[in-house]
Scaffold this active site. Structure first.
Site, PDB file in Angstrom:
ATOM      1  N   HIS A   2       0.875  -1.183   0.000  1.00 44.66           N
ATOM      2  CA  HIS A   2       0.000   0.000   0.000  1.00 44.66           C
ATOM      3  C   HIS A   2       0.911   1.231   0.000  1.00 44.66           C
ATOM      4  CE1 HIS A   2      -2.775   2.955   1.838  1.00 44.66           C
ATOM      5  NE2 HIS A   2      -3.765   2.155   1.489  1.00 44.66           N
TER       6      HIS A   2
ATOM      7  N   ASP B 184       3.038  -4.620   8.071  1.00 48.88           N
ATOM      8  CA  ASP B 184       1.838  -3.798   7.948  1.00 48.88           C
ATOM      9  C   ASP B 184       0.651  -4.753   8.021  1.00 48.88           C
ATOM     10  OD1 ASP B 184      -0.419  -2.611   6.946  1.00 48.88           O
ATOM     11  OD2 ASP B 184       0.530  -1.775   5.165  1.00 48.88           O
TER      12      ASP B 184
ATOM     13  N   GLN C 264      -4.547  -5.183   6.798  1.00 51.74           N
ATOM     14  CA  GLN C 264      -5.543  -6.069   6.184  1.00 51.74           C
ATOM     15  C   GLN C 264      -5.583  -7.448   6.817  1.00 51.74           C
ATOM     16  OE1 GLN C 264      -7.826  -5.274   4.031  1.00 51.74           O
ATOM     17  NE2 GLN C 264      -7.101  -3.189   3.693  1.00 51.74           N
TER      18      GLN C 264
ATOM     19  N   LYS D 178     -10.202  -0.891  10.506  1.00 52.48           N
ATOM     20  CA  LYS D 178     -10.262  -2.099   9.655  1.00 52.48           C
ATOM     21  C   LYS D 178     -10.677  -3.320  10.466  1.00 52.48           C
ATOM     22  CE  LYS D 178      -7.550  -0.235   6.185  1.00 52.48           C
ATOM     23  NZ  LYS D 178      -8.037   0.163   4.874  1.00 52.48           N
TER      24      LYS D 178
ATOM     25  N   CYS E 116      -4.751   2.496  -3.722  1.00 50.51           N
ATOM     26  CA  CYS E 116      -3.501   2.992  -3.098  1.00 50.51           C
ATOM     27  C   CYS E 116      -2.347   2.009  -3.306  1.00 50.51           C
ATOM     28  CB  CYS E 116      -3.675   3.275  -1.606  1.00 50.51           C
ATOM     29  SG  CYS E 116      -4.794   4.617  -1.280  1.00 50.51           S
TER      30      CYS E 116
HETATM   31  N1  PMP Z   1      -1.683  -0.717   4.616  1.00 49.32           N
HETATM   32  C1  PMP Z   1      -2.654  -1.447   4.063  1.00 49.32           C
HETATM   33  C2  PMP Z   1      -2.337  -2.821   3.551  1.00 49.32           C
HETATM   34  C3  PMP Z   1      -3.942  -0.922   3.967  1.00 49.32           C
HETATM   35  O1  PMP Z   1      -4.909  -1.630   3.409  1.00 49.32           O
HETATM   36  C4  PMP Z   1      -4.201   0.365   4.467  1.00 49.32           C
HETATM   37  C5  PMP Z   1      -5.571   1.002   4.349  1.00 49.32           C
HETATM   38  N2  PMP Z   1      -6.204   0.793   3.134  1.00 49.32           N
HETATM   39  C6  PMP Z   1      -3.147   1.072   5.053  1.00 49.32           C
HETATM   40  C7  PMP Z   1      -1.910   0.498   5.120  1.00 49.32           C
HETATM   41  C8  PMP Z   1      -3.348   2.433   5.635  1.00 49.32           C
HETATM   42  O2  PMP Z   1      -4.239   2.378   6.695  1.00 49.32           O
HETATM   43  P1  PMP Z   1      -4.855   3.710   7.321  1.00 49.32           P
HETATM   44  O3  PMP Z   1      -5.367   4.511   6.170  1.00 49.32           O
HETATM   45  O4  PMP Z   1      -5.938   3.211   8.213  1.00 49.32           O
HETATM   46  O5  PMP Z   1      -3.764   4.394   8.052  1.00 49.32           O
END
Ligand code: PMP
Length: 406
Positions: free
Chosen positions: A123, A200, A203, A226, A364
């Site tokens: 991401h 990270d 997910q 999430k 993203c």
């Molecule tokens: N890493 C991953 C794999 C994600 O899916 C996301 C959110 N889509 C993020 C990081 C960022 O998370 P947040 O916007 O809640 O900070």
């Protein structure tokens, strides 16, 4: 299935509404999950009954809020099996957790000429903070490549590392494809060269049981929203030994021991990394959300979601020219797809007219889209409150959409 889906759905009032005169089908769970009533009630209770700033308070409400805030930390510690509660740092979310490490770990451990490794499946939140830190410290960003099937080229990790590699930062689960990465192998390869690992877990946290001690991982990040908790709260887990070595990320109240104009000394963990008034209500909401998940059982959740994914993958193949990404690998309940030459955005807009919420675009993860040479995908992502009946509605709607658009 080991749980009662009708009973579960009653816990999520938002699901029981019509969008564009059709029953809402919410398949955008990878973007954010819905909140059960126990979470929204806990927020209401906090603001209606004991809203107060925490720590150092002498009065009743402040003590109540402080207890709830610190009890949540202990619960989160147990939820991911951290050794110590002070290894749990409250942040705004995964993004802030990663930025904290990118700033603070780099400042302490990374010099000009060093390198760190991320993967092709990241991401933007697990790319850009490292790029910024590498630029600041004149370090190099190396990327573990991916395969056509949506998995990582794990066999290349060892060769990417050298004696100047300071960190491997990789997602546990890909948000765009659902790929469950082989994190145990990644950690073992990195540790064989004494390289720490950041995962990270944005997910993964709502689908997979995480045990940071068993993984022996140095950093683990996730977002509350999430995992059925409010937005605005996230977690950084870090091993005490590393966190102790790292300088504070932000300055302000709470993170200090003593301040004078000549010199400031910093507070101990976890407060050193928690400058300013935190989002107390959201922390309490996260506690409740994790209790809710724990009660259902992550194994039950995963088994049920696997069933949903299998059913959806089978049914979507009734549609001509459908291309499913990462179809045949181990993944969470994410169905990322395209149909013929139809633009994903058009599919998403028309599905919305039929009450179905999916996400379209690059999610993203522009490097993944570049890899496949596509503008984006349509992503349906499931949670334990979704049903096969909803998948049927989705497939019938998708058939109509494709008829209209092709
Ligand atoms: N890493 C991953 C794999 C994600 O899916 C996301 C959110 N889509 C993020 C990081 C960022 O998370 P947040 O916007 O809640 O900070």
């Amino acid at each position: 299935m080991n749980f009662d889906i009708e009973k579960i759905r009653k816990d999520f009032p938002i699901l029981h509404q019509e969008i564009n005169k059709r029953p809402l089908v919410y398949f955008d769970n990878a973007a954010t999950t819905q909140k059960p009533s126990v979470v929204t009630q806990a927020l209401a209770d906090y603001y209606n009954q004991y809203n107060s700033n925490i720590h150092r308070g002498v009065h009743y409400l402040s003590n109540m809020a402080t207890d709830a805030f610190e009890n949540a930390r202990k619960y989160i510690q147990l939820f991911i099996n951290a050794k110590n509660a002070h290894e749990i740092i409250y942040t705004k979310g995964t993004t802030e957790s990663i930025n904290l490490v990118a700033y603070s770990f780099f400042k302490r451990f990374v010099k000009s000429g060093d390198n760190i490794i991320i993967s092709a499946l990241e991401h933007h939140s697990n790319i850009v903070p490292w790029q910024m830190a590498c630029e600041n410290h004149k370090a190099q960003l190396r990327v573990l490549p991916m395969n056509e099937n949506g998995s990582l080229q794990l066999e290349k990790l060892n060769d990417l590392m050298d004696d100047k590699t300071r960190l491997v930062a990789i997602n546990h689960v890909s948000n765009a494809l659902g790929t469950i990465n082989p994190i145990k192998e990644i950690i073992s390869i990195a540790h064989s060269k004494n390289v720490p690992v950041l995962l990270d877990g944005a997910q993964a946290i709502s689908h997979i049981k995480v045990d940071v001690q068993e993984l022996d991982v140095e950093f683990y990040c996730f977002s509350g929203h999430k995992v059925f908790a409010p937005m605005g709260i996230g977690i950084l887990y870090g091993k005490e030994s590393l966190l102790n070595e790292m300088p504070p990320y932000q300055g302000g109240g709470e993170m200090i021991k003593e301040v004078s104009f000549e010199k400031t000394t910093y507070n101990e963990l976890p407060f050193k990394f928690e400058a300013g008034t935190p989002s107390v209500g959201d922390v309490i909401g996260l506690h409740k959300a994790l209790e809710y998940v724990q009660k259902l059982g992550l194994e039950n959740i995963a088994a049920y979601e696997d069933e949903l994914l299998e059913y959806a993958t089978k049914r979507i193949q009734e549609i001509q020219d459908v291309r499913i990404f990462a179809k045949d690998i181990s993944k969470t309940a994410v169905l990322s797809f395209l149909v013929g030459k139809i633009h994903p955005y058009d599919i998403g807009v028309l599905l919305d007219k039929m009450g179905i919420a999916v996400r379209t675009g690059h999610h993203c993860t522009q490097p993944i889209m570049d890899f496949y040479k596509i503008p984006g995908t349509v992503r349906a992502s499931f949670a334990f409150y979704n049903t096969k009946q909803e998948i049927d509605l989705f497939i019938e709607a998708l058939k109509k959409v494709c008829q209209i658009l092709s």
